[in-house]
Motif scaffolding. Structure first.
Motif, PDB file in Angstrom:
ATOM      1  N   LEU A 237       0.819  -1.217   0.000  1.00  0.00           N
ATOM      2  CA  LEU A 237       0.000   0.000   0.000  1.00  0.00           C
ATOM      3  C   LEU A 237       0.847   1.258   0.000  1.00  0.00           C
ATOM      4  CD1 LEU A 237      -2.449  -1.093   2.825  1.00  0.00           C
ATOM      5  CD2 LEU A 237      -3.072  -0.778   0.420  1.00  0.00           C
ATOM      6  N   GLU A 238       0.542   2.177  -0.922  1.00  0.00           N
ATOM      7  CA  GLU A 238       1.168   3.492  -0.846  1.00  0.00           C
ATOM      8  C   GLU A 238       0.479   4.285   0.263  1.00  0.00           C
ATOM      9  OE1 GLU A 238       2.000   5.666  -4.515  1.00  0.00           O
ATOM     10  OE2 GLU A 238       1.651   7.579  -3.454  1.00  0.00           O
ATOM     11  N   ARG A 248       1.951   0.038   9.190  1.00  0.00           N
ATOM     12  CA  ARG A 248       2.604  -1.222   9.629  1.00  0.00           C
ATOM     13  C   ARG A 248       1.849  -1.835  10.815  1.00  0.00           C
ATOM     14  NH1 ARG A 248       7.606   1.641   8.961  1.00  0.00           N
ATOM     15  NH2 ARG A 248       7.679   1.922  11.212  1.00  0.00           N
ATOM     16  N   ASP A 249       1.405  -0.977  11.748  1.00  0.00           N
ATOM     17  CA  ASP A 249       0.643  -1.482  12.905  1.00  0.00           C
ATOM     18  C   ASP A 249      -0.651  -2.148  12.448  1.00  0.00           C
ATOM     19  OD1 ASP A 249       2.548  -0.627  14.632  1.00  0.00           O
ATOM     20  OD2 ASP A 249       1.437   1.149  15.349  1.00  0.00           O
ATOM     21  N   LEU A 250      -1.334  -1.526  11.481  1.00  0.00           N
ATOM     22  CA  LEU A 250      -2.590  -2.100  10.981  1.00  0.00           C
ATOM     23  C   LEU A 250      -2.335  -3.461  10.322  1.00  0.00           C
ATOM     24  CD1 LEU A 250      -4.215   1.117   9.437  1.00  0.00           C
ATOM     25  CD2 LEU A 250      -5.106  -0.177  11.393  1.00  0.00           C
ATOM     26  N   THR A 261       8.493  -1.278   5.331  1.00  0.00           N
ATOM     27  CA  THR A 261       8.216  -0.038   4.606  1.00  0.00           C
ATOM     28  C   THR A 261       9.366   0.237   3.654  1.00  0.00           C
ATOM     29  OG1 THR A 261       6.961   0.898   6.447  1.00  0.00           O
ATOM     30  CG2 THR A 261       7.898   2.470   4.888  1.00  0.00           C
ATOM     31  N   LYS A 262       9.047   0.773   2.471  1.00  0.00           N
ATOM     32  CA  LYS A 262      10.091   1.204   1.524  1.00  0.00           C
ATOM     33  C   LYS A 262       9.892   2.688   1.239  1.00  0.00           C
ATOM     34  CE  LYS A 262      10.921  -3.304  -0.024  1.00  0.00           C
ATOM     35  NZ  LYS A 262      12.167  -4.024  -0.020  1.00  0.00           N
ATOM     36  N   GLY A 273       4.045  -2.895   3.318  1.00  0.00           N
ATOM     37  CA  GLY A 273       3.404  -4.127   2.882  1.00  0.00           C
ATOM     38  C   GLY A 273       3.708  -5.279   3.816  1.00  0.00           C
ATOM     39  N   GLY A 274       2.956  -6.346   3.603  1.00  0.00           N
ATOM     40  CA  GLY A 274       3.165  -7.536   4.401  1.00  0.00           C
ATOM     41  C   GLY A 274       2.671  -8.769   3.645  1.00  0.00           C
ATOM     42  N   GLN A 275       3.069  -9.927   4.190  1.00  0.00           N
ATOM     43  CA  GLN A 275       2.732 -11.194   3.553  1.00  0.00           C
ATOM     44  C   GLN A 275       1.675 -11.912   4.375  1.00  0.00           C
ATOM     45  OE1 GLN A 275       6.025 -13.972   3.362  1.00  0.00           O
ATOM     46  NE2 GLN A 275       5.290 -14.785   1.420  1.00  0.00           N
TER      47      GLN A 275
END
Ligand code: GLN
Length: 282
Positions: A237-238, A248-250, A261-262, A273-275
Motif C-alpha cells: 500500500l502506498e 505497519r501497525d494495521l 516499509t520502503k 506491505g506484508g505477507q
C-alpha cells in the motif's frame, strides 16, 4: 517569435510553479511535436502564429494553476505514456517505489500469477506491472466510471490485457487467491493544508482524501485483503510520508507477516506491505 524567447517568457509567467522551466518545455514540445533536446538545439527557430496561439492557450491555463498533465492530457509513468483526465489522480514518480517492490515480489514468485490493483485510476500501476510481466493475470478495480473508462482506453492503446471491473474496493470482486494486491488509495487528511496548493487543487478529492486522518480506506483494504489473498500472497500500500508506522501497525494487527516499509525517490517512507501467512481467510 523564436523558441528561446517564448520559452523565457513562459518561465517568467509561471512564477507560482515549482517546475517553471519543465512546464514551459512540456508545453512547447507538445505544440511543436518535438523533444526537449530539440528546443535547446534550435533556440532561434521561429514558431508560426498558429503555434504561438496554441502555446498561449496552454500558458493561460498553466498560469491559473492547472497541472500540465491535465492541459496536455498525458503523463508518462514507468516510461508508459498514459492519458490522464480530471477524473483521475495524475500518476506520480513516488508510486514507482510501489511498482519496483511489486516487480521484485513477482520475479521471486515465478510465473502463472494473479495480481490485483485497487483504485487503479489511469491504470498506471496495473499497466506498469503488465509491461514488465506480460503473462501476469492482472485485475484492476475502480469505483469512478470515468476513471475506469480512461484506464480501459490506456490498456487498449498500449495493447495490454487487464481484467477491469467497476468496484468500490473489493465489493464487486468474485475472484480470489491473488499472489499480490497493490493499491495507491486516497490517504490525505481532509484538513491537510497541502490540498490547497499546486496540482492537487485540480485533482479529484475522492482520489486524494480519506477519513480517519487519511487512514480510512487503507484500514478497509487491510481488513478485507486476506479474504482475497493466496497463502503467502503480499499486500502493498502506498501511503503518506508520516503514515508508515500506523500502516505497519494495521498490517501486523491484522495478521500480516514480514511487515516492512520502503521509501520513494525522495527518501520518504511511501509504501508498506506484508505477507499473508494462512490459507484460511481470517
Ligand atoms: N502522493 C499524493 C500527494 O501527496 C497523494 C496520492 C494519494 O492520495 N494517493 O500529492
Amino acid at each position: 517569435m523564436q523558441i528561446a524567447s517564448l520559452r523565457q517568457q513562459l518561465i517568467q509567467r509561471f512564477t507560482d510553479s515549482d517546475s517553471a522551466a519543465l512546464d514551459a518545455d512540456c508545453l512547447l514540445c507538445a505544440v511543436l511535436s518535438c523533444t526537449r533536446t530539440y528546443l535547446r538545439t534550435w533556440p532561434e527557430q521561429e514558431l508560426t502564429p498558429e503555434q504561438v496561439a496554441q502555446v498561449e492557450q496552454f500558458a493561460v491555463r498553466r498560469e491559473q494553476g492547472e497541472p500540465v498533465a491535465y492541459i496536455l492530457g498525458v503523463r508518462e509513468f514507468w516510461s508508459l505514456p498514459l492519458q490522464v483526465s480530471p477524473a483521475t489522480l495524475i500518476p506520480r514518480p513516488d508510486t514507482e517505489a510501489l511498482v519496483e517492490w511489486a516487480l521484485t515480489l513477482l520475479s521471486e514468485q515465478g510465473q502463472g500469477q494473479k495480481a490485483l490493483d485497487l483504485g487503479t485510476g489511469t491504470g498506471a500501476i496495473a499497466l506498469a506491472l503488465k509491461s514488465e510481466f506480460p503473462a501476469l493475470a492482472m485485475w484492476a478495480l475502480e469505483r469512478e466510471p470515468a476513471a475506469l473508462d480512461l484506464a480501459r482506453r490506456n490498456a487498449a492503446r498500449l495493447g495490454f490485457s487487464v481484467n477491469f471491473l467497476a468496484s468500490n474496493w473489493f465489493s464487486a470482486l468474485n475472484e480470489r487467491n491473488f499472489q499480490l494486491i497493490v493499491s495507491n488509495p486516497p490517504y490525505i487528511d481532509a484538513a491537510d493544508p497541502h490540498l490547497a496548493q499546486g496540482d492537487v487543487r485540480f485533482e479529484p478529492h475522492s482520489a486524494l482524501v480519506a477519513d480517519e486522518d487519511g487512514l480510512a480506506d487503507i484500514r478497509q483494504i487491510i481488513d478485507q485483503a486476506p479474504e482475497y489473498l493466496a497463502a503467502g500472497g503480499w499486500l502493498l500500500l502506498e501511503h503518506g510520508w508520516q503514515q508508515a508506522e500506523a500502516v505497519r501497525d494495521l498490517l501486523s494487527s491484522r495478521g500480516f507477516q514480514a511487515v516492512t516499509t520502503k521509501s520513494d525517490l525522495g527518501g520518504q517512507d511511501r509504501v508498506s506491505g506484508g505477507q499473508w501467512p494462512g490459507d484460511v481467510a481470517g
